[in-house]
Design an enzyme around this catalytic site. Sequence first.
Site, short mmCIF file in Angstrom:
data_model
loop_
_atom_site.label_atom_id
_atom_site.label_comp_id
_atom_site.label_asym_id
_atom_site.label_seq_id
_atom_site.Cartn_x
_atom_site.Cartn_y
_atom_site.Cartn_z
N LEU A 86 -2.89 -7.75 1.38
CA LEU A 86 -1.48 -7.49 1.68
C LEU A 86 -1.00 -8.40 2.81
O LEU A 86 -1.69 -8.57 3.82
CB LEU A 86 -1.28 -6.03 2.07
CG LEU A 86 -1.73 -5.00 1.03
CD1 LEU A 86 -1.51 -3.58 1.55
CD2 LEU A 86 -1.01 -5.20 -0.29
N CYS A 87 0.16 -8.96 2.60
CA CYS A 87 0.76 -9.84 3.60
C CYS A 87 1.61 -9.01 4.55
O CYS A 87 2.74 -8.63 4.24
CB CYS A 87 1.61 -10.91 2.91
SG CYS A 87 2.44 -12.02 4.07
N LEU A 88 1.04 -8.69 5.71
CA LEU A 88 1.73 -7.90 6.72
C LEU A 88 1.57 -8.60 8.07
O LEU A 88 0.66 -9.41 8.25
CB LEU A 88 1.16 -6.49 6.80
CG LEU A 88 1.15 -5.68 5.48
CD1 LEU A 88 0.38 -4.38 5.68
CD2 LEU A 88 2.55 -5.40 5.01
#
Length: 280
Positions: A86-88
């Site tokens: 996940l791109c966070l």
Amino acid sequence: MATPAATKRLTKEYATISKSPPPYIIAHPSEKNILEWHYILTGPPDTPYDGGQYWGTLMFPPDYPFAPPAIRMHTPSGRFQPSTRLCLSISDFHPKSFNPAWEVSTILTGLLSFMTSEEMTTGSVRASEHERKLFAQRTRWWNSTGGGSKQSSLLQNSNSRGIGAIKAGDGGAKFRQEWPELDEENLRWMKEKQINLQTGLPMPAHTQHGPCSPEVAGLRRRPGGSATSGVGAVVQGGQVARDVGQSWLSRNKWRIVFGTLFTYILVARMLGDGAVSAAT
């Protein structure tokens, strides 16, 4: 291999999160690798994820806390692609924005907050509230069975590969290894709820009227309603009516015959008497 600093930091954080876990969050490192953490997010009330059991992993770099972990959620949720990085701002997609003061509890609290929002990023998906509620109902089944016995195409994407990725169809082996108590609890829950282990859905109740209850029969109708089911009901109703009518005629046919004959004789006699009176 973790550096001594990373090992010391993660050991301390495990003690902290075990003693005082954030709301709806539990987590622990793997026994074989302190850099591999497993978490469970429980879906908060008043959200489409209410009561869901969402399992995922944090893969920390050897130089943590000076670099962020890779974050994945393995359980299908309708919010994230299963087992996908996940791109966070708190993940390894943005190492420069990571604050070394952030802890595991901070990271998972941020993940839960992002999950319950509608913000999109790499690894997130769109789904209706109804769909997410259906996913939530099947989370325990998915975790403890691996989503079935066969490899699913659901996880076939580039971001689902790498250390920490979980393949669907493993029979729940990895979950059972990391969460044995939860796995046993899930199996008891599925038995009590009579969950079909192949589909994750409740098994239809068998009644004395037949193998398919009206509620289960309704599930077989086409989405959005189908004219076919209505026509079938009408045809079936007509058949029942015909059967009832035929049964009544069979039981009373001789009465009808004698009644008709008697009426005919009576009418003929009355007409004959009337004709004789008129002639005299």
